[in-house]
Design a protein around this motif. Structure first.
Motif, PDB file in Angstrom:
ATOM      1  N   GLN A  79      26.000  44.141  33.674  1.00 35.34           N
ATOM      2  CA  GLN A  79      26.473  42.807  33.220  1.00 35.34           C
ATOM      3  C   GLN A  79      26.688  41.772  34.165  1.00 35.34           C
ATOM      4  N   GLN A  80      27.764  42.353  35.122  1.00 29.23           N
ATOM      5  CA  GLN A  80      28.327  41.476  36.193  1.00 29.23           C
ATOM      6  C   GLN A  80      29.132  42.347  37.161  1.00 29.23           C
ATOM      7  N   LEU A  81      29.387  41.898  38.443  1.00 34.08           N
ATOM      8  CA  LEU A  81      30.070  42.796  39.327  1.00 34.08           C
ATOM      9  C   LEU A  81      31.297  42.414  39.199  1.00 34.08           C
ATOM     10  N   GLU A  89      41.878  40.839  40.230  1.00 26.74           N
ATOM     11  CA  GLU A  89      40.659  40.920  39.522  1.00 26.74           C
ATOM     12  C   GLU A  89      39.818  39.830  40.144  1.00 26.74           C
ATOM     13  N   VAL A  90      38.353  40.264  40.165  1.00 28.10           N
ATOM     14  CA  VAL A  90      37.545  39.304  40.754  1.00 28.10           C
ATOM     15  C   VAL A  90      36.119  39.916  39.904  1.00 28.10           C
ATOM     16  N   SER A  91      35.320  38.845  39.530  1.00 30.03           N
ATOM     17  CA  SER A  91      34.134  38.965  38.777  1.00 30.03           C
ATOM     18  C   SER A  91      32.998  38.155  39.568  1.00 30.03           C
ATOM     19  N   PHE A  92      31.754  38.687  39.612  1.00 36.49           N
ATOM     20  CA  PHE A  92      30.894  37.865  40.005  1.00 36.49           C
ATOM     21  C   PHE A  92      29.657  37.803  38.826  1.00 36.49           C
ATOM     22  N   ALA A  93      29.616  36.977  38.102  1.00 37.31           N
ATOM     23  CA  ALA A  93      28.481  36.662  36.955  1.00 37.31           C
ATOM     24  C   ALA A  93      27.192  36.409  37.821  1.00 37.31           C
TER      25      ALA A  93
END
Length: 177
Positions: A79-81, A89-93
């Motif tokens: 879904q994402q990284l 917290e870090v997210s990469f869409a």
């Protein structure tokens, strides 16, 4: 600025250093994109949200994991990284491209859905000496406006209404006709 915000800014600087040296394009999104557009930290943030091209995600993960970041086991990488840098917290869409090369949602049930025109063409944002690519203000506004419509289970939070007001205040009014 609180200590978590300082650590989040440090993670943003680290992502920019790593992606810059590896020629991996990324764009800040969410509350931090707004703050970099405005030039200061306006409120506390739960996490740091980014966009990256789906094709760069594996290499990006490898580079950050080698720097002691760790994966978030709660989130499927399809879904994402989602990663942690310490307690940040870090997210990469993921971004995809349509046949004309325009950006689309890169994964999940919305994969292939066009994203706002010009979203990736914004000038970089800045807080202090740190300059970061961000999504456009128009895209930030559209996302904040549309989330409760796209996802009715996600009601608009007071911070979203505040963010919309801050962002709208920076957009020049249309010329009088």
């Amino acid at each position: 600025m609180d200590e978590l915000a300082r650590r989040q800014l440090a993670s943003i600087a680290e992502v920019i250093a790593v992606t810059g040296s590896a020629a991996i394009p990324v764009w800040l999104r969410g509350g931090w994109a707004m703050d970099f557009h405005l030039g200061s930290v306006t409120r506390p943030h739960v996490d740091v949200d980014w966009y990256c091209w789906r094709g760069d995600a594996e290499r990006l993960a490898t580079l950050l994991l080698a720097r002691d970041w760790r994966p978030d086991p709660r989130m499927p990488v399809e879904q994402q990284l989602d990663l942690y840098a310490g307690d940040v917290e870090v997210s990469f869409a993921y971004l995809g491209r349509d046949r004309a090369g325009r950006p689309t949602v890169g994964a999940g049930s919305w994969a292939g859905t066009p994203l706002p025109a010009g979203m990736l063409d914004a000038p970089p944002g800045r807080i202090g000496a740190l300059t970061v690519p961000t999504i456009s203000v128009a895209a930030q506004i559209e996302f904040k406006q549309m989330y409760p419509i796209w996802m009715p289970e996600r009601q608009r939070r007071p911070k979203d209404a505040d963010d919309l007001a801050r962002l709208r205040a920076t957009v020049p009014p249309p010329p009088e006709g």
